[in-house]
Design a protein around this motif. Structure first.
Motif, mmCIF file in Angstrom:
data_model
loop_
_atom_site.group_PDB
_atom_site.id
_atom_site.type_symbol
_atom_site.label_atom_id
_atom_site.label_comp_id
_atom_site.label_asym_id
_atom_site.label_seq_id
_atom_site.Cartn_x
_atom_site.Cartn_y
_atom_site.Cartn_z
ATOM 1 N N GLU A 165 1.361 4.834 3.276
ATOM 2 C CA GLU A 165 0.878 3.785 2.378
ATOM 3 C C GLU A 165 1.694 2.507 2.534
ATOM 4 O OE1 GLU A 165 0.531 5.138 -1.665
ATOM 5 O OE2 GLU A 165 -0.571 6.931 -1.056
ATOM 6 N N PHE A 166 3.004 2.641 2.557
ATOM 7 C CA PHE A 166 3.897 1.491 2.691
ATOM 8 C C PHE A 166 3.704 0.800 4.045
ATOM 9 C CE2 PHE A 166 8.080 -0.200 4.012
ATOM 10 C CZ PHE A 166 8.260 -1.152 3.018
ATOM 11 N N GLU A 167 3.716 1.581 5.116
ATOM 12 C CA GLU A 167 3.608 1.023 6.468
ATOM 13 C C GLU A 167 2.225 0.432 6.733
ATOM 14 O OE1 GLU A 167 5.976 0.464 8.521
ATOM 15 O OE2 GLU A 167 7.574 1.677 7.672
ATOM 16 N N ASN A 168 1.177 1.020 6.165
ATOM 17 C CA ASN A 168 -0.168 0.494 6.339
ATOM 18 C C ASN A 168 -0.284 -0.907 5.751
ATOM 19 O OD1 ASN A 168 -3.008 0.560 7.024
ATOM 20 N ND2 ASN A 168 -3.386 0.875 4.854
ATOM 21 N N ALA A 169 0.294 -1.130 4.584
ATOM 22 C CA ALA A 169 0.241 -2.459 3.960
ATOM 23 C C ALA A 169 0.943 -3.497 4.843
ATOM 24 C CB ALA A 169 0.886 -2.413 2.573
ATOM 25 N N ILE A 170 2.073 -3.126 5.404
ATOM 26 C CA ILE A 170 2.795 -4.048 6.285
ATOM 27 C C ILE A 170 1.981 -4.298 7.556
ATOM 28 C CG2 ILE A 170 4.871 -4.346 7.704
ATOM 29 C CD1 ILE A 170 6.362 -2.715 5.537
#
Length: 154
Positions: A96-101
């Motif tokens: 979730e975190f890496e997808n947003a970035i």
């Protein structure tokens, strides 16, 4: 030349990081391990030590470049001519975190793709945060970092 940037704080560089880089070397001609410099953060190792420790891990491997950078990762990618950003995923929270970035980076630089590698069983539990906690509480981190990095911690 197909080039990827593996950005991170790498404080310290762990066996999980090493596994991702090692596995990525069959995918890319060159991998830049880019130690992000954040002057407001105080870490376990200073930036010169982090860079030197990672260079020791990959000594003699001309496919790996170790560098420090400030600012946006995509700016560094553009500077070194990288087409990919390499990121590791340990769990769904990371995804979730890496997808947003990754989505934000695609808006800023659509020519640079993020390539995700899942952490391998046996390394998914390793994080620099946990390693720092073990180290600062006088525990052994020998099972979590490459031996070259361990030498810089002593």
């Amino acid at each position: 030349m197909i080039t990827a940037v593996f950005p991170g704080s790498f404080d310290p560089f762990t066996l999980a990081h090493k596994d991702l880089v090692d596995r990525s070397l069959s995918l890319f001609d060159r991998v830049h391990i880019a130690v992000g410099v954040n002057s407001s953060k105080k870490g376990l190792m200073d930036y010169a030590q982090r860079k030197a420790a990672i260079e020791a891990v990959y000594k003699g491997n001309d496919k790996v470049v170790v560098d420090t950078f400030t600012g946006l990762t995509i700016s560094y990618c553009q500077q070194v001519g990288a087409q990919f950003i390499l990121r590791g995923l340990r769990n769904t929270k990371d995804m979730e975190f890496e997808n947003a970035i990754a989505q934000s980076n695609l808006i800023l630089a659509p020519e640079i793709e993020t390539y995700f590698l899942m952490s391998r069983s046996g390394t998914a539990h390793i994080s620099s945060t946990i390693v720092r906690d073990i180290w600062t509480n006088n525990g052994s981190v020998a099972s979590f970092v490459p031996k070259e990095v361990l030498a810089f911690l002593k």
